[in-house]
Design a protein around this motif. Structure first.
Motif, PDB file in Angstrom:
ATOM      1  N   ARG A   7       0.833  -1.209   0.000  1.00 41.83           N
ATOM      2  CA  ARG A   7       0.000   0.000   0.000  1.00 41.83           C
ATOM      3  C   ARG A   7       0.868   1.259   0.000  1.00 41.83           C
ATOM      4  O   ARG A   7       0.547   2.251  -0.654  1.00 41.83           O
ATOM      5  CB  ARG A   7      -0.924   0.014   1.227  1.00 41.83           C
ATOM      6  N   TYR A  23       4.598   6.660  11.929  1.00 45.16           N
ATOM      7  CA  TYR A  23       3.205   7.107  11.840  1.00 45.16           C
ATOM      8  C   TYR A  23       2.387   6.222  10.902  1.00 45.16           C
ATOM      9  O   TYR A  23       1.235   5.889  11.187  1.00 45.16           O
ATOM     10  CB  TYR A  23       3.147   8.569  11.381  1.00 45.16           C
ATOM     11  N   ALA A  24       2.974   5.841   9.787  1.00 51.47           N
ATOM     12  CA  ALA A  24       2.256   5.001   8.828  1.00 51.47           C
ATOM     13  C   ALA A  24       1.986   3.618   9.410  1.00 51.47           C
ATOM     14  O   ALA A  24       0.910   3.035   9.205  1.00 51.47           O
ATOM     15  CB  ALA A  24       3.049   4.885   7.532  1.00 51.47           C
ATOM     16  N   ALA A  27      -0.789   3.645  11.800  1.00 49.28           N
ATOM     17  CA  ALA A  27      -2.068   3.811  11.101  1.00 49.28           C
ATOM     18  C   ALA A  27      -2.489   2.536  10.387  1.00 49.28           C
ATOM     19  O   ALA A  27      -3.526   2.502   9.715  1.00 49.28           O
ATOM     20  CB  ALA A  27      -1.959   4.957  10.099  1.00 49.28           C
ATOM     21  N   LEU A  29      -0.833   0.947   7.922  1.00 44.87           N
ATOM     22  CA  LEU A  29      -0.524   0.924   6.487  1.00 44.87           C
ATOM     23  C   LEU A  29       0.554  -0.085   6.124  1.00 44.87           C
ATOM     24  O   LEU A  29       0.809  -0.319   4.947  1.00 44.87           O
ATOM     25  CB  LEU A  29      -0.093   2.321   6.021  1.00 44.87           C
ATOM     26  N   ALA A 310       3.252  10.994   6.266  1.00 41.87           N
ATOM     27  CA  ALA A 310       2.518   9.782   6.621  1.00 41.87           C
ATOM     28  C   ALA A 310       1.026  10.066   6.752  1.00 41.87           C
ATOM     29  O   ALA A 310       0.182   9.280   6.295  1.00 41.87           O
ATOM     30  CB  ALA A 310       3.068   9.201   7.919  1.00 41.87           C
ATOM     31  N   GLU A 314      -1.864   8.574   4.425  1.00 40.65           N
ATOM     32  CA  GLU A 314      -2.978   7.817   5.019  1.00 40.65           C
ATOM     33  C   GLU A 314      -4.322   8.373   4.535  1.00 40.65           C
ATOM     34  O   GLU A 314      -5.222   7.614   4.147  1.00 40.65           O
ATOM     35  CB  GLU A 314      -2.892   7.901   6.549  1.00 40.65           C
ATOM     36  N   ARG A 315      -4.458   9.696   4.564  1.00 37.45           N
ATOM     37  CA  ARG A 315      -5.711  10.313   4.126  1.00 37.45           C
ATOM     38  C   ARG A 315      -5.960  10.076   2.644  1.00 37.45           C
ATOM     39  O   ARG A 315      -7.099   9.793   2.235  1.00 37.45           O
ATOM     40  CB  ARG A 315      -5.672  11.807   4.440  1.00 37.45           C
ATOM     41  N   GLY A 318      -7.035   6.553   2.051  1.00 38.39           N
ATOM     42  CA  GLY A 318      -8.415   6.389   2.508  1.00 38.39           C
ATOM     43  C   GLY A 318      -9.416   6.904   1.490  1.00 38.39           C
ATOM     44  O   GLY A 318     -10.467   6.290   1.254  1.00 38.39           O
TER      45      GLY A 318
END
Length: 322
Positions: A7, A23-24, A27, A29, A310, A314-315, A318
Motif C-alpha cells: 500500500r 506514523y504510517a 495507522a 498501512l 505519513a 494515510e488520508r 483512505g
C-alpha cells in the motif's frame, strides 16, 4: 523477476523516513521502507546531536537513528536494505526496481534526503564522521567550537549565514572564498563585511587539512583538525591557517536523480511540494525531509515533515478506498 505489492513505500530513512514509517505503521498501512546505501541518512555521520528535543545531555547521531529504526520496527514497519535504482511514477500502481527486485505500490513517500557537498579532499569527509573538527552544519555543531578560532569555506548566502551564526561561539571566523567577490545577496554581504569577528580570505582555496592526534572525552585516540593549507588562486602561493574547526558551506545536493524526469524540481533540484503539505504534483506521491527542504535542513524539521507525509498518505489512501 517477480514483484510484490504494498500500500505504501517509503524511499530513504533518516529522521523523515523513519518518522513517516512510525506514523504510517501505527495507522495500519504496513509500509515498506528501503534504507538505501546510507541507512539513517546524514545523522549517521554526526557524532553528537544536542538540539533534538527529549535528550537533555544529547545523543549521538547513529544512536538516535537506531532508536528511530527500532521504534519503526516495533509498530510493524518492513525494512529492506536495498537501494532503489528506478521508479516509474507514470503508471498505476507505481513501480519500483531495486538492486534486488521489483515492487509495486499505491503510494510513495520520498525521503531520500540531501547530501552536503564536500571539498573532495578525502580527509574532510573522514573528519566529519567522527567529530574531527569538520562539519557541514553550523546550527548542528557550532556550539562545540565555543571560544575557538574556526573557518568557513564558501561564497554564497549559506556560507555567509553560517559565518555570521558561528560568531556567537567562535573567537574568530575565517571566511575563505576562492574568488574576490561573493555570490551572496547584498544585504548578507554588508552584514558579513561589517562584522568584527569575521576575517576574509579572498582568492584562496583549501588544498590540505592538517591534523593532530589527541584524546576525546572518553579517553579514545582521535584525529582532530589543527590547520588548513591555503593556495592563492591568483599567484599559486601557499599559506597555513591554524583553526580548530572547518565548516564546509559550498552547498547541498538533493538526492533526486531518480525523479528528475518525473517530478517537478526547483532550480536547485529539490522536490516541489504543495505549500503546507507533503503532496507533490502526482497524487499519491509525497516528499519529506531534506529532499524537499533547502531552508531548514534540521533533524527535527525532517521528522516533522515525515509525520506530515505519513498523515497525508494515510488520508489519500483512505480517499481512494485503499
Amino acid at each position: 523477476m517477480t514483484s510484490t505489492h504494498h500500500r505504501l513505500v517509503i524511499i530513504g530513512t533518516g529522521p523523515a523516513g523513519y518518522t513517516a514509517a512510525i506514523y504510517a505503521s501505527r495507522a495500519g498501512l504496513e509500509p515498506l521502507v528501503f534504507e538505501g546505501s546510507q541507512p539513517g541518512g546524514q545523522l549517521t555521520i554526526t557524532t553528537e546531536v544536542e538540539n533534538f528535543p527529549g535528550f537533555t545531555t544529547g545523543i549521538s547521531g547513529p544512536v538516535l537513528m537506531e532508536e528511530m529504526r527500532e521504534q519503526a520496527l516495533r509498530f510493524g514497519t518492513k525494512l529492506r536494505s536495498e537501494t532503489v535504482e528506478k521508479v516509474d511514477l507514470k503508471c498505476r500502481p507505481f513501480r519500483l526496481t531495486t538492486n534486488v527486485g521489483e515492487y509495486t505500490t499505491e503510494a510513495i513517500i520520498i525521503a531520500t534526503g540531501a547530501s552536503a557537498k564536500w571539498l573532495g579532499l578525502g580527509k574532510d569527509l573522514e573528519l566529519s564522521r567522527h567529530g574531527g573538527g569538520v562539519s557541514a552544519c553550523a546550527t548542528c555543531d557550532g556550539f562545540f567550537f565555543r571560544g575557538m578560532e574556526i573557518a568557513v569555506v564558501g561564497g554564497g548566502d549559506t556560507a555567509l549565514e553560517e559565518a555570521l551564526y558561528l560568531t556567537k561561539f567562535a573567537t574568530k571566523v575565517h571566511l575563505i572564498h576562492r574568488r574576490d567577490s561573493f555570490r551572496a545577496s547584498k544585504a548578507m554581504q554588508v552584514r558579513t563585511l561589517a562584522h568584527e569577528k569575521i576575517k576574509l580570505h579572498w582568492n584562496k582555496e583549501i588544498t590540505h587539512l592538517q591534523t593532530i592526534r589527541t584524546e576525546n572525552s572518553f579517553g579514545e585516540a582521535v584525529e582532530k583538525l589543527s590547520s588548513l593549507i591555503l593556495k592563492d588562486t591568483v599567484d599559486g602561493g601557499l599559506s597555513s591557517l591554524s583553526v580548530k574547526g572547518l565548516f564546509v558551506a559550498i552547498g547541498h545536493q538533493p538526492n533526486t536523480s531518480l525523479f528528475e524526469d518525473q517530478l517537478p524540481l526547483d532550480p536547485s533540484g529539490y522536490v516541489l511540494v504543495e505549500k503546507g503539505s507533503s503532496r507533490t504534483i502526482i497524487p499519491g506521491v509525497f516528499a519529506a525531509g531534506d529532499v524537499a527542504d533547502h531552508t531548514y535542513r534540521q533533524a527535527i524539521t525532517a521528522a516533522g515533515s515525515g509525520c506530515m507525509a505519513a498523515i497525508d498518505a494515510e488520508r489519500w489512501l483512505g480517499e481512494q478506498g485503499q
